[in-house]
Each structure stands twice: as structure tokens, then as C-alpha cells.
Scaffold this active site. Sequence first.
Site, PDB file in Angstrom:
ATOM      1  N   LYS A   1       1.114  -1.474   0.179  1.00 22.35           N
ATOM      2  CA  LYS A   1      -0.141   0.066   0.002  1.00 22.35           C
ATOM      3  C   LYS A   1       1.464   1.455  -0.131  1.00 22.35           C
ATOM      4  O   LYS A   1       0.672   2.121  -0.112  1.00 22.35           O
ATOM      5  CB  LYS A   1      -0.684   0.081   1.176  1.00 22.35           C
ATOM      6  CG  LYS A   1      -0.505   0.250   2.550  1.00 22.35           C
ATOM      7  CD  LYS A   1      -1.853   0.703   3.479  1.00 22.35           C
ATOM      8  CE  LYS A   1      -1.994  -0.798   4.535  1.00 22.35           C
ATOM      9  NZ  LYS A   1      -0.645  -2.360   5.011  1.00 22.35           N
TER      10      LYS A   1
ATOM     11  N   HIS B   1       0.463  -4.018  15.136  1.00 23.22           N
ATOM     12  CA  HIS B   1       1.329  -3.090  14.630  1.00 23.22           C
ATOM     13  C   HIS B   1       1.207  -1.607  15.438  1.00 23.22           C
ATOM     14  O   HIS B   1       0.016  -1.125  15.870  1.00 23.22           O
ATOM     15  CB  HIS B   1       0.687  -2.704  13.874  1.00 23.22           C
ATOM     16  CG  HIS B   1       0.519  -3.257  11.921  1.00 23.22           C
ATOM     17  ND1 HIS B   1       1.072  -3.469  11.116  1.00 23.22           N
ATOM     18  CD2 HIS B   1      -0.265  -4.987  12.061  1.00 23.22           C
ATOM     19  CE1 HIS B   1       0.819  -4.313  10.070  1.00 23.22           C
ATOM     20  NE2 HIS B   1       0.145  -5.081  10.208  1.00 23.22           N
TER      21      HIS B   1
ATOM     22  N   GLU C   1       6.014  -6.289   8.361  1.00 24.56           N
ATOM     23  CA  GLU C   1       6.026  -5.915   7.057  1.00 24.56           C
ATOM     24  C   GLU C   1       6.138  -4.093   7.016  1.00 24.56           C
ATOM     25  O   GLU C   1       5.051  -3.675   7.129  1.00 24.56           O
ATOM     26  CB  GLU C   1       3.443  -5.620   7.729  1.00 24.56           C
ATOM     27  CG  GLU C   1       3.650  -7.574   7.981  1.00 24.56           C
ATOM     28  CD  GLU C   1       1.665  -7.165   8.069  1.00 24.56           C
ATOM     29  OE1 GLU C   1       1.551  -5.946   8.290  1.00 24.56           O
ATOM     30  OE2 GLU C   1       1.180  -7.880   8.753  1.00 24.56           O
TER      31      GLU C   1
END
Lengths: 288, 399
Positions: free
Chosen positions: B55, B183, B259
Site C-alpha cells: 500500500k 502494529h 511488514e
Amino acid sequence: MNRFAETLYDSYGQEFRVDELLYEDKTDHQHLVIFHNAAFGRVMALDGVIQTTEKDEFIYHEMLVHVPLIAHGGAGRVLIIGGGDGAALREVAKHRQVDEIVMVEIDSGVIDVCRKYLPGHSAGAFDDPRLELVIEDGLEYVTRTDAKFDVIITDSTDPIGPGESLFGERFYRACHGRLLPGGVLATQNGVCFMQLEEAAATARRFRSIYTDWHFYSAAVPTYVGGIMVFGWASDDPQLRRLTRAEIGRRYLQSGIETRYYTPEIHRAAFALPRYLLEAIGKACNAAC
Amino acid sequence: MRRVEAIHPGRGNYFRDLARIHGTPVLLVDSQKIRHQYLALKAALPGVKLYYAIKALPHRQVISVLAGLGAGFEIASSGELELLRQVRINPRSTIHTHPIKRDRDIRQALRFGCTTFVIDNTEELLKFIPYKHRIGLMLRLSFRSDDAVVDLSRKFGCPPEDAPELIRLAARLGIHIKGLSFHVGSQCRTPDMHVHAVNVCNQIIRQTHDLGAAPMSLLDIGGGFPVGYDRQVPSIETFTAPITQTLKQLPLHVTVAAEPGRFLVAPAGTALVSVIGKAWREGRFWYYLDDGIYGLFSGQVFDHARYPLAVFSATGRRYPGVLAGPTCDSIDVIAENVMLPELHIGDIVLGRQMGAYTIASATGFNSLPPAKVVILDGWRPDETRLAPARTMPAKPRPA
């Protein structure tokens, strides 16, 4: 040397050595690949899932076709939904008493590719004069047609993918309306040990539509995870209660040659393991 | 006040040439810098599998460069999945991490061959009942962070204290939770929250070892690795050192994933925009640029970023100025109250650290076309000769 790893399951899977990549079609919507493997011959995979191989396809196609046709005994009109590789058609065409075969495949491209790269699958059956080939969505065809059949066979992909609508209640109900008296529907229903819900969902739908329904099984090496099951649905309970002798007599009379199918296997295939009976809500294999 | 660097015009030839060839606005992306960032993060997080969060900059060539280095890919939508399909990414090296999915998103990912998904609540867990034999789930935990610039644990994540119950429910349903993820946020100032989260996850993995159908064997530590925009950030080795130490406490059977998005691509991106208008209003120069916060500078709104800016000028004198975008909207201002050398129409303004969440969140407002994205193989601003450049469409084709 390349390898093809099936992506059907997250924690388990089969892998093939790709000895030669023969065909690849990667569009935004699907990924079709055909390659040669030393153990299984030519292998076709769609969206990372094995669809058919030259070496073991006979098990699947003989069981998908001969069990309902022999059980019916006098099928003249047969409908095949899917089965673009032509192997189900090849097996149906072996039956001399069949005088009309309608095959409905959604993707003519699959047929072209398979005739070229998997010629043994159809073995000339696409040229059979009894065949009427319809390029159309299977659900749409059975919903709109007036034609009726003695045997309907669905040779589909898994429910996740293009074959999704062929596992729905609407489809099963429409097939019911397309069956002649004494007719039977046989469906591809996945590897039950790995995909138990697939058979369970089909059972729930059959239950509300057909007088008599069950599953029968075969072990196909490249459909990994144990036996796979075929759905069986009819309004004639006698079709799956034939004696060994009667099945044997019909088999001999048909004159077909098989490599997997035998009258004994035909009968035994309807004996399901306990965990599957529980999943489909049946107490026993016998008269239930 | 925001500083705008004045670079000697003699050093601007490289950029002027690129602007002339490609036009402006343009986002230049240095693939060598991406490689450098990937290898730096790999070295700073030994043994950790990196899944690029596409993204940040969903561009085919960027994905290809990272695939060539062995990166995996983190996707959050069916559109991102189509992009990976076009670039022929092996689906086994992808993970679908959006905690909220429609049934058709799950099916599309399965058809693609991605079998790892993320959940953070019961409703989402139940969506996987029909697919339980095909998938492996990660349970996303929330760790609220006052420290991160972007707090990613507000909208998603299961509180750690609720995790055992959800894991027990999954076990009852026969759904395999194969790991945990978190996250802690974006642009973290310190690794303290990562360290805390790893410690909590380590406890949960050990406590629930015998609960599920199988032990959890995966920990995904997300991203948050900082890059410098308007302030200095610690080097990546310094930032990750305490995390790496903490990861050593995990049971041996647990593999670790991360990530990164911003860290891999932000430093590789440089935006070139041109002055297309100039006015003196109320004691300040207003410079109107050919892209603004609806385009390449959208990250100033959505990503809370302030990109380092530079102009090419030899004069020492500076005047108060405003750098504004091209749209009709008065909020379309990139920098206000900046002291600038006087600029002229056609001059170039350069934005650094603009690879991540810039073109990715650009809008089409005012029907202005998106900036072009140019992938460069090597960054040679000190050379007079240009590096060979290839151009690609700015945005992926719609699926």
C-alpha cells in the site's frame, strides 16, 4: 528446475517438479497452467489448485460417470455440466445406449487448451455426433432449458472459483427439475477429510430437494488428503440399492472398458466413513 | 518554521533534465535505494521474513525489485492482490492482513493462493468457518501507543487480555490460529512498544501452547520502522537492536515476520514539481506548484508527513513565501511561512523522502492527472549525465 506448489491449504500441500511448462494463461481473473511432470504426465492447475493429470484422471472420471450411468441402466440422455477437459464426455460416450449428450461448459477457451495439451482426456469425444456442446454458465443453462435428462453430471472446480454456482441450492433444484423419472444427479464434491463443509453443505441442500441422496467415494492421488466424494441425488431410491450381481450384469452388457471401475467398487463406494456420515447428518450407510 | 534547502543551481541540472524529459509533477523512485533499504532492514532484523506493505507504493517495478531480493508481500485488499498477480508474485509469499474482510475478499485471496489471513474479533473469526481447512490465521493484538505518529492500534486489534478466549473459541471451531501479529504504529520514535508487544506475545504464545489445534508458530511484528522527514531518527540498527534482543526470547519454533512499507520506499522517492504561478499577496510570495496536497503531497494530510523541500537558487536573500498546490481549494497548501529565495515560473521544487504514502493516496481532485512515476536504477544527482530511465504508468491498472 521449477516446482509447482499447490496453494489449496495453508499448512499442507503437494508439490510437483515442473519438467516442462507447456501452457500458461495468467489473466487478472485466473491463472491456468499446464506442465509435464515425470510421475503424473501432463498436469493442469487452475488458480494454484490441481484440476487433472494424465496419470490419475481415469479414477475420477470413471467414477463420476460410470456409477450413475450403470446404476441408471438405460440412460439415453446425459447432461454434463463443466468438464471442459473432455474426459467425462469421453467416458459417457463409451456407453452405446446413450443417444444424446449435452455438455455445458462456461469457458470455450478451456476446451481448446485441453484438446491441444491434454488430447488423451477427450480422445476424440468432442467429435462424437451424439454431442451437443453449449458454451454457457451451467446454472443459467439448467434454469432456462426445457430439456430433460436421465443422468446429470457436474464436473466442476472447487466452490471457491468459477464453479461456485454449481454448489448452490438453486442449481441443485434446477437439476431436479431437469431429471426424467428415474434420473440421477452425480456431482464432484471435494476431498471430504480436508473440505468436510463442502459435502455437508451439499447434503443440507440435497435433503430438501431429493427423495434419495448420498455420497460415494474414490481416492484420486492428486486430490490430496484421502478419499474424494461424489454427490448422489435422485428421486428413485432403488438406483443405489442394486445388487452386486445386477451391477455386474449391466457392466458386462455395456461392454465398456475401465481401469478403475468394477462392479464391486461401484457398490463399495457408497460405504462412507463414520466422520462423513456424521457431517452429512446420516446415522448409517444402509437405508438412510 | 519549516526549512527549505537552497541548493546551488549548478547541482540542479540532473533534476532539470529529468523534469524536462518526464515533465512535472513527477515522482522519481530510485530502485537501488529500495534495495539498500531492504538489505539494511534484513541485516537489522536477522532471521525475520520481510513482507513489503505494498500500500505504501503500489507499483509493479517496486514489487519486482523487492521480489528479486526475496521479499514477501503484505496485501490488504483484492486490488492489491490483482497487482501482485500481474507481477507474477508467488502467492505462497503473500499474507492478507486486513483485519476486516468481506467474504468475497477471502475467496478472491484463496483463489489467488494466499492462505494467511488476519482476524482480531469473533465476527471476523466466524467468517472463516467455511474455509477453516484451507487457511492459517494470525490474531492481531492491539498495543496502544502514544509514541507513534500514526497509532494503528486504535482502529484494529484485540486487547491482549482477550486473546486467550478468542484462541480457545477458534480451537473449538477447529480454526487454526497460527500466530500473532501487531502494529504498534507508524514512524515510531522508540522501539519500546515493539519490545513490550513482543514480550506480551511471547507470554501468550507460551500460555496458549496447548490450547489450539496446534501451537502458534508465527509472530508478525508489523512495521513502524522510522525514516527521517523533518526530524532525525535513530539508525535502523539502533532502532531494532532491542527488538532483536527480545525476539531471542521467543520459543525456537516461532518464526518472525515484519511488514515494512515506509521504511523500504520512502527514502527512495523524490518529487519534482514546477512553479506554475507566482503572486505577491499580503507581504509574501505565493508560489503555485503543479502538484499539491491532493496529489503527491497527500501524505501531508493522510500520513502526517512533512517532507524536506529544496529549491535551486544561488542568491542568499530569502523572502517569506507560501508553496501552494494547483487545485482551487484553499487548504491545498504544501508549506506556509517559509523563507525562500525568490523563485520564478518554471523553477523546480524538490521534495525528498517521498516514496511512501504519497502517490499512493493521491486523489484525482479537479480532474488533475496523477503525477508520473519514474523508476530510476541508481541515483546520480552529482553526475551531469542521466542514468537510464524507464517510465511506467503512475498507477496500477484497475482490476
